[in-house]
Motif scaffolding. Structure first.
Motif, PDB file in Angstrom:
ATOM      1  N   ILE A 149       0.853  -1.200   0.000  1.00  0.00           N
ATOM      2  CA  ILE A 149       0.000   0.000   0.000  1.00  0.00           C
ATOM      3  C   ILE A 149       0.882   1.241   0.000  1.00  0.00           C
ATOM      4  CG2 ILE A 149      -1.657   1.354   1.347  1.00  0.00           C
ATOM      5  CD1 ILE A 149      -2.926  -1.255   2.225  1.00  0.00           C
ATOM      6  N   VAL A 150       1.863   1.236   0.908  1.00  0.00           N
ATOM      7  CA  VAL A 150       2.845   2.323   0.997  1.00  0.00           C
ATOM      8  C   VAL A 150       4.218   1.665   0.949  1.00  0.00           C
ATOM      9  CG1 VAL A 150       3.750   4.169   2.459  1.00  0.00           C
ATOM     10  CG2 VAL A 150       1.298   3.749   2.381  1.00  0.00           C
ATOM     11  N   PRO A 151       5.116   2.132   0.077  1.00  0.00           N
ATOM     12  CA  PRO A 151       6.444   1.516  -0.007  1.00  0.00           C
ATOM     13  C   PRO A 151       7.155   1.534   1.348  1.00  0.00           C
ATOM     14  CG  PRO A 151       6.108   3.054  -1.825  1.00  0.00           C
ATOM     15  CD  PRO A 151       4.943   3.221  -0.893  1.00  0.00           C
ATOM     16  N   GLY A 152       7.718   0.351   1.714  1.00  0.00           N
ATOM     17  CA  GLY A 152       8.484   0.248   2.949  1.00  0.00           C
ATOM     18  C   GLY A 152       7.630  -0.021   4.185  1.00  0.00           C
ATOM     19  N   LYS A 153       6.329  -0.163   4.014  1.00  0.00           N
ATOM     20  CA  LYS A 153       5.454  -0.422   5.156  1.00  0.00           C
ATOM     21  C   LYS A 153       4.640  -1.680   4.903  1.00  0.00           C
ATOM     22  CE  LYS A 153       4.878   4.111   7.206  1.00  0.00           C
ATOM     23  NZ  LYS A 153       5.234   3.825   8.571  1.00  0.00           N
ATOM     24  N   ILE A 154       4.356  -2.387   5.994  1.00  0.00           N
ATOM     25  CA  ILE A 154       3.534  -3.594   5.927  1.00  0.00           C
ATOM     26  C   ILE A 154       2.302  -3.359   6.794  1.00  0.00           C
ATOM     27  CG2 ILE A 154       3.423  -6.057   6.441  1.00  0.00           C
ATOM     28  CD1 ILE A 154       6.494  -6.071   6.104  1.00  0.00           C
ATOM     29  N   PHE A 155       1.129  -3.669   6.245  1.00  0.00           N
ATOM     30  CA  PHE A 155      -0.120  -3.476   6.971  1.00  0.00           C
ATOM     31  C   PHE A 155      -0.875  -4.788   7.091  1.00  0.00           C
ATOM     32  CE2 PHE A 155       0.779   0.713   5.249  1.00  0.00           C
ATOM     33  CZ  PHE A 155       0.534   1.518   6.337  1.00  0.00           C
ATOM     34  N   VAL A 170      -9.848  -1.545   8.115  1.00  0.00           N
ATOM     35  CA  VAL A 170      -8.937  -0.944   9.089  1.00  0.00           C
ATOM     36  C   VAL A 170      -7.539  -1.457   8.784  1.00  0.00           C
ATOM     37  CG1 VAL A 170      -8.382  -0.705  11.533  1.00  0.00           C
ATOM     38  CG2 VAL A 170     -10.769  -0.851  10.819  1.00  0.00           C
ATOM     39  N   LEU A 171      -6.581  -0.525   8.658  1.00  0.00           N
ATOM     40  CA  LEU A 171      -5.193  -0.885   8.380  1.00  0.00           C
ATOM     41  C   LEU A 171      -4.369  -0.727   9.651  1.00  0.00           C
ATOM     42  CD1 LEU A 171      -6.369  -0.089   5.538  1.00  0.00           C
ATOM     43  CD2 LEU A 171      -4.054   0.544   4.947  1.00  0.00           C
ATOM     44  N   HIS A 172      -3.769  -1.819  10.074  1.00  0.00           N
ATOM     45  CA  HIS A 172      -2.909  -1.796  11.259  1.00  0.00           C
ATOM     46  C   HIS A 172      -1.461  -1.901  10.778  1.00  0.00           C
ATOM     47  CE1 HIS A 172      -1.784  -2.312  15.412  1.00  0.00           C
ATOM     48  NE2 HIS A 172      -1.074  -3.380  15.091  1.00  0.00           N
ATOM     49  N   ASP A 173      -0.639  -0.921  11.122  1.00  0.00           N
ATOM     50  CA  ASP A 173       0.755  -0.860  10.671  1.00  0.00           C
ATOM     51  C   ASP A 173       1.595  -1.889  11.427  1.00  0.00           C
ATOM     52  OD1 ASP A 173       3.249  -0.205   9.736  1.00  0.00           O
ATOM     53  OD2 ASP A 173       3.056   1.943  10.137  1.00  0.00           O
ATOM     54  N   LEU A 174       2.133  -2.856  10.684  1.00  0.00           N
ATOM     55  CA  LEU A 174       2.974  -3.905  11.268  1.00  0.00           C
ATOM     56  C   LEU A 174       4.460  -3.679  11.009  1.00  0.00           C
ATOM     57  CD1 LEU A 174       0.949  -7.085  10.216  1.00  0.00           C
ATOM     58  CD2 LEU A 174       0.889  -5.893  12.406  1.00  0.00           C
ATOM     59  N   GLU A 178       7.371  -6.030  12.504  1.00  0.00           N
ATOM     60  CA  GLU A 178       8.154  -6.858  11.578  1.00  0.00           C
ATOM     61  C   GLU A 178       9.653  -6.566  11.725  1.00  0.00           C
ATOM     62  OE1 GLU A 178       7.345  -9.197   9.163  1.00  0.00           O
ATOM     63  OE2 GLU A 178       5.317  -9.243   9.983  1.00  0.00           O
ATOM     64  N   ARG A 179      10.008  -5.279  11.888  1.00  0.00           N
ATOM     65  CA  ARG A 179      11.417  -4.913  12.043  1.00  0.00           C
ATOM     66  C   ARG A 179      11.994  -5.520  13.318  1.00  0.00           C
ATOM     67  NH1 ARG A 179      14.568  -1.900  14.735  1.00  0.00           N
ATOM     68  NH2 ARG A 179      12.937  -0.883  15.946  1.00  0.00           N
ATOM     69  N   VAL A 180      11.258  -5.425  14.424  1.00  0.00           N
ATOM     70  CA  VAL A 180      11.720  -5.997  15.697  1.00  0.00           C
ATOM     71  C   VAL A 180      11.839  -7.515  15.583  1.00  0.00           C
ATOM     72  CG1 VAL A 180      11.033  -6.373  18.110  1.00  0.00           C
ATOM     73  CG2 VAL A 180      10.846  -4.092  17.106  1.00  0.00           C
TER      74      VAL A 180
END
Length: 194
Positions: A149-155, A170-174, A178-180
């Protein structure tokens, strides 16, 4: 008898004119209400049938105005609640056209959110569209990951059907989770290797 007839005709004409004037006021009042002016009132104090009709119309319009104001207050509270959320929210109607989006969604999408546009014109991510379609078609809650949806982000996208048709997503930013998780996996792999 001719004199009585003439007096009766004058009195009848006076009453007919009075009734006609009162009925024109009621028609004018109905036109105001039809235009959306719920503050319009009929000040009719007579106790006859026309007065009863005017009183009923006044009471109905007053209750309608109170209900409309309560509904507007409830809508404003819901909109404030949705705009204060950290998650992005998007609502579509049963045809898949955008009805509403909260501020977070508007900030998230660089192309912006266009009301009444097809949802595919707003977000083209396949998994997002699949969750919306599942909620619209199957009338069930659907959840999928949406990595583009947005480059560099996972929802994580959750779409649910709304009463009366349509769906809300509803989009929850993961991204941070994911990075952790990747850092933890890399750390464990390095410790195991050492």
């Amino acid at each position: 008898s001719l004199l009585a007839f003439l007096v009766a005709m004058v009195v009848a004409a006076f009453y007919a004119r009075s009734i006609s004037r009162r009925l024109r006021r009621i028609v004018s009042f109905a036109a105001q209400v039809e235009q959306g002016d719920l503050s319009a009132r009929l000040d009719e104090n007579s106790a006859d049938e026309i007065g009863a009709v005017a009183h009923s119309l006044d009471t109905t319009t007053k209750k309608l105005q109170e209900n409309f104001e309560a509904l507007q207050t409830s809508r404003d509270q819901l909109e404030t609640l949705l705009n204060s959320m950290q998650e992005a929210v998007l609502a579509v109607n049963r045809e898949g056209r955008v009805q509403w989006a909260n501020r977070r969604m508007e900030k998230l999408l660089t192309t912006g959110v266009r009301p009444n546009a097809a949802v595919v014109e707003t977000i083209r991510e396949p998994n997002f569209l699949a969750t919306i379609q599942a909620a619209l078609r199957d009338r069930s809650v659907s959840t999928k990951r949406a990595p583009s949806i947005v480059p560099g982000k996972i929802f994580n996208v959750t779409a649910a059907p709304m009463a009366g048709g349509g769906a809300v997503a509803v989009l929850h930013d993961l991204t941070e989770i994911e990075r952790v998780e990747k850092t933890r996996r890399d750390f464990i792999a390095n410790v195991s290797h050492e």
